[in-house]
Design a protein around this motif. Structure first.
Motif, PDB file in Angstrom:
ATOM      1  N   THR A   1      47.662  14.123 -15.106  1.00 31.54           N
ATOM      2  CA  THR A   1      47.107  12.946 -15.770  1.00 31.54           C
ATOM      3  C   THR A   1      48.076  12.406 -16.808  1.00 31.54           C
ATOM      4  N   GLU A   2      48.675  13.287 -17.611  1.00 34.28           N
ATOM      5  CA  GLU A   2      49.669  12.829 -18.570  1.00 34.28           C
ATOM      6  C   GLU A   2      50.866  12.205 -17.856  1.00 34.28           C
ATOM      7  N   ARG A   3      51.256  12.776 -16.719  1.00 38.52           N
ATOM      8  CA  ARG A   3      52.393  12.227 -15.976  1.00 38.52           C
ATOM      9  C   ARG A   3      52.061  10.841 -15.422  1.00 38.52           C
TER      10      ARG A   3
ATOM     11  N   THR B   1      57.808  12.264 -11.239  1.00 38.60           N
ATOM     12  CA  THR B   1      58.335  13.622 -11.383  1.00 38.60           C
ATOM     13  C   THR B   1      59.322  13.692 -12.529  1.00 38.60           C
ATOM     14  N   ASP B   2      59.652  14.916 -12.932  1.00 36.56           N
ATOM     15  CA  ASP B   2      60.680  15.132 -13.943  1.00 36.56           C
ATOM     16  C   ASP B   2      61.861  15.910 -13.364  1.00 36.56           C
ATOM     17  N   ASP B   3      61.863  16.068 -12.038  1.00 35.74           N
ATOM     18  CA  ASP B   3      62.835  16.967 -11.407  1.00 35.74           C
ATOM     19  C   ASP B   3      63.700  16.201 -10.406  1.00 35.74           C
ATOM     20  N   ASP B   4      65.013  16.361 -10.529  1.00 34.29           N
ATOM     21  CA  ASP B   4      65.929  15.627  -9.650  1.00 34.29           C
ATOM     22  C   ASP B   4      65.839  16.090  -8.203  1.00 34.29           C
ATOM     23  N   ARG B   5      65.493  17.374  -7.981  1.00 33.53           N
ATOM     24  CA  ARG B   5      65.360  17.848  -6.599  1.00 33.53           C
ATOM     25  C   ARG B   5      64.203  17.133  -5.896  1.00 33.53           C
ATOM     26  N   ILE B   6      63.106  16.942  -6.604  1.00 33.48           N
ATOM     27  CA  ILE B   6      61.974  16.222  -6.027  1.00 33.48           C
ATOM     28  C   ILE B   6      62.323  14.746  -5.871  1.00 33.48           C
ATOM     29  N   ARG B   7      63.010  14.181  -6.879  1.00 32.06           N
ATOM     30  CA  ARG B   7      63.422  12.771  -6.782  1.00 32.06           C
ATOM     31  C   ARG B   7      64.281  12.534  -5.551  1.00 32.06           C
ATOM     32  N   GLU B   8      65.284  13.395  -5.339  1.00 30.21           N
ATOM     33  CA  GLU B   8      66.179  13.219  -4.195  1.00 30.21           C
ATOM     34  C   GLU B   8      65.427  13.344  -2.875  1.00 30.21           C
TER      35      GLU B   8
ATOM     36  N   MET C   1      41.143  -6.147  -8.012  1.00 28.41           N
ATOM     37  CA  MET C   1      41.711  -5.331  -9.083  1.00 28.41           C
ATOM     38  C   MET C   1      42.972  -4.637  -8.569  1.00 28.41           C
ATOM     39  N   SER C   2      44.086  -4.783  -9.282  1.00 27.19           N
ATOM     40  CA  SER C   2      45.339  -4.190  -8.833  1.00 27.19           C
ATOM     41  C   SER C   2      45.285  -2.673  -8.946  1.00 27.19           C
ATOM     42  N   VAL C   3      45.846  -2.018  -7.943  1.00 24.45           N
ATOM     43  CA  VAL C   3      45.741  -0.558  -7.841  1.00 24.45           C
ATOM     44  C   VAL C   3      47.128   0.056  -7.685  1.00 24.45           C
ATOM     45  N   LEU C   4      47.402   1.051  -8.509  1.00 22.36           N
ATOM     46  CA  LEU C   4      48.613   1.876  -8.413  1.00 22.36           C
ATOM     47  C   LEU C   4      48.209   3.280  -8.023  1.00 22.36           C
ATOM     48  N   ILE C   5      48.891   3.860  -7.038  1.00 18.62           N
ATOM     49  CA  ILE C   5      48.750   5.294  -6.757  1.00 18.62           C
ATOM     50  C   ILE C   5      50.007   5.990  -7.256  1.00 18.62           C
ATOM     51  N   ALA C   6      49.821   6.943  -8.148  1.00 24.26           N
ATOM     52  CA  ALA C   6      50.921   7.780  -8.627  1.00 24.26           C
ATOM     53  C   ALA C   6      50.703   9.201  -8.117  1.00 24.26           C
ATOM     54  N   ILE C   7      51.760   9.804  -7.606  1.00 20.54           N
ATOM     55  CA  ILE C   7      51.699  11.173  -7.096  1.00 20.54           C
ATOM     56  C   ILE C   7      52.514  12.044  -8.050  1.00 20.54           C
ATOM     57  N   PRO C   8      51.854  12.725  -8.988  1.00 16.13           N
ATOM     58  CA  PRO C   8      52.597  13.570  -9.926  1.00 16.13           C
ATOM     59  C   PRO C   8      53.083  14.838  -9.232  1.00 16.13           C
ATOM     60  N   ALA C   9      54.331  15.168  -9.461  1.00 13.32           N
ATOM     61  CA  ALA C   9      54.899  16.353  -8.798  1.00 13.32           C
ATOM     62  C   ALA C   9      55.889  17.016  -9.737  1.00 13.32           C
ATOM     63  N   ARG C  10      55.692  18.324  -9.948  1.00 14.67           N
ATOM     64  CA  ARG C  10      56.645  19.071 -10.763  1.00 14.67           C
ATOM     65  C   ARG C  10      57.110  20.300  -9.993  1.00 14.67           C
ATOM     66  N   TYR C  11      58.332  20.707 -10.270  1.00 15.17           N
ATOM     67  CA  TYR C  11      58.932  21.835  -9.558  1.00 15.17           C
ATOM     68  C   TYR C  11      58.507  23.161 -10.160  1.00 15.17           C
ATOM     69  N   ALA C  12      58.356  23.192 -11.494  1.00 12.03           N
ATOM     70  CA  ALA C  12      58.163  24.465 -12.208  1.00 12.03           C
ATOM     71  C   ALA C  12      56.697  24.855 -12.304  1.00 12.03           C
ATOM     72  N   SER C  13      56.036  24.993 -11.169  1.00  8.49           N
ATOM     73  CA  SER C  13      54.652  25.461 -11.170  1.00  8.49           C
ATOM     74  C   SER C  13      54.613  26.960 -11.446  1.00  8.49           C
ATOM     75  N   SER C  14      53.716  27.370 -12.346  1.00 11.61           N
ATOM     76  CA  SER C  14      53.641  28.792 -12.678  1.00 11.61           C
ATOM     77  C   SER C  14      53.123  29.612 -11.503  1.00 11.61           C
ATOM     78  N   ARG C  15      52.193  29.035 -10.728  1.00  9.32           N
ATOM     79  CA  ARG C  15      51.611  29.781  -9.610  1.00  9.32           C
ATOM     80  C   ARG C  15      52.461  29.695  -8.353  1.00  9.32           C
ATOM     81  N   TYR C  16      53.204  28.583  -8.200  1.00 10.86           N
ATOM     82  CA  TYR C  16      53.938  28.375  -6.954  1.00 10.86           C
ATOM     83  C   TYR C  16      55.157  27.503  -7.238  1.00 10.86           C
ATOM     84  N   PRO C  17      56.221  28.077  -7.806  1.00  9.50           N
ATOM     85  CA  PRO C  17      57.418  27.292  -8.122  1.00  9.50           C
ATOM     86  C   PRO C  17      57.992  26.615  -6.880  1.00  9.50           C
TER      87      PRO C  17
END
Length: 266
Positions: free
Chosen positions: A82-84, A55-62, A1-17
């Motif tokens: 999960t949505e990401r 991700t949705d953030d260019d800083r994380i992308r770079e 079974m083919s497997v993808l690992i996705a690592i969701p990452a966002r910059y604008a965390s409310s608890r820890y930006p």
């Protein structure tokens, strides 16, 4: 079974930006960002066809492209990892039989946690999603209790039935126990490890469901599956001498660095 690992990452965390770009220093004195350490953890998993940072953030992308990761850009509208992951799978054209969400705040996740998770989902065709749980020893339980005592939202705990179907997940420490546990004593509390494995149909359905009251109260994305009648399989994993913790708050940085030093991790 083919497997993808996705690592969701966002910059604008409310608890820890900016959390994905926080540097963590290992046993050799080398500092790497949280997202790079999480990516390296994902790359160590066997039997995986592709690993991407979502991700949705260019800083994380770079930053991610700088250490060699493949990046999938997703929208700012994603409410959680999960949505990401669902959007990333769609952007990639779908086709993977198992999609793993290795959240970008869990750099200490051993490869066998994910390998056992994938095996567990493969063996349970009735489950659309699976997630690992780790029995707390006394030290881990006391760390969870200490976080709550001081008003910090730390790790998540899981309660599940005899067939390993999840009954509930909470940021409170459940189930309650009045007993005291020390050091390596086994406890009745299970730490939820922030990794998920999804079948594509369950993952694709997830963004169409509204946020339910339990998900909203707890801030735990996996509760949306349960609130919509989908079985969540808990797969018990073994520490095998490895320490595990997630980076939820700034106070977790020295804790994780101390664990890396103790385990000799670069």
């Amino acid at each position: 079974m083919s497997v993808l690992i996705a690592i969701p990452a966002r910059y604008a965390s409310s608890r820890y930006p900016g959390k994905p770009l926080v540097p963590l220093t290992g046993a050799t004195g080398k500092a790497m960002t949280l997202i790079e350490r999480s990516w390296r953890a994902a790359k160590s998993v066997s039997g995986v066809d592709k690993v991407v940072v979502a991700t949705d953030d260019d800083r994380i992308r770079e930053a991610a492209e700088g250490f060699g990761a493949e990046v999938v850009m997703t929208s700012e509208a994603c409410q959680n990892g999960t949505e990401r992951c669902a959007e990333a799978h769609e952007v990639l054209g779908g086709g993977y039989e198992i999609i793993v969400n290795l959240q970008g705040d869990a750099p200490l996740t051993p490869h066998w946690f994910v390998e056992d998770l994938i095996s567990g989902l493969r063996a349970a065709p009735e489950a659309g999603v699976a997630t690992p749980v780790l029995r707390c020893d006394g030290d881990a339980l006391n760390s969870l209790l200490n976080d709550r005592k001081h008003g910090r939202v730390g790790g998540t705990t899981a309660v599940f039935s005899s067939d390993n179907s999840a009954m509930y997940f909470s940021k409170e420490v459940v189930p309650f126990t009045s007993d005291s546990y020390a050091g390596t004593d086994p406890t009745p509390v299970f730490h939820h490890v922030g990794v998920y494995a999804y079948r594509p149909d369950a993952l694709a359905a997830y963004p169409s469901w509204p946020t339910g009251p339990l998900e909203q109260l707890e801030g735990l994305e996996q509760l949306r599956f349960m609130e919509n009648g989908r079985k969540v399989l808990c797969v018990e994993v073994e520490a095998k001498g490895r320490q595990f913790w997630e980076l939820n708050n700034p106070q977790d940085v020295p804790k994780i660095e101390a664990m890396m030093a103790d385990m000799g991790l670069e």
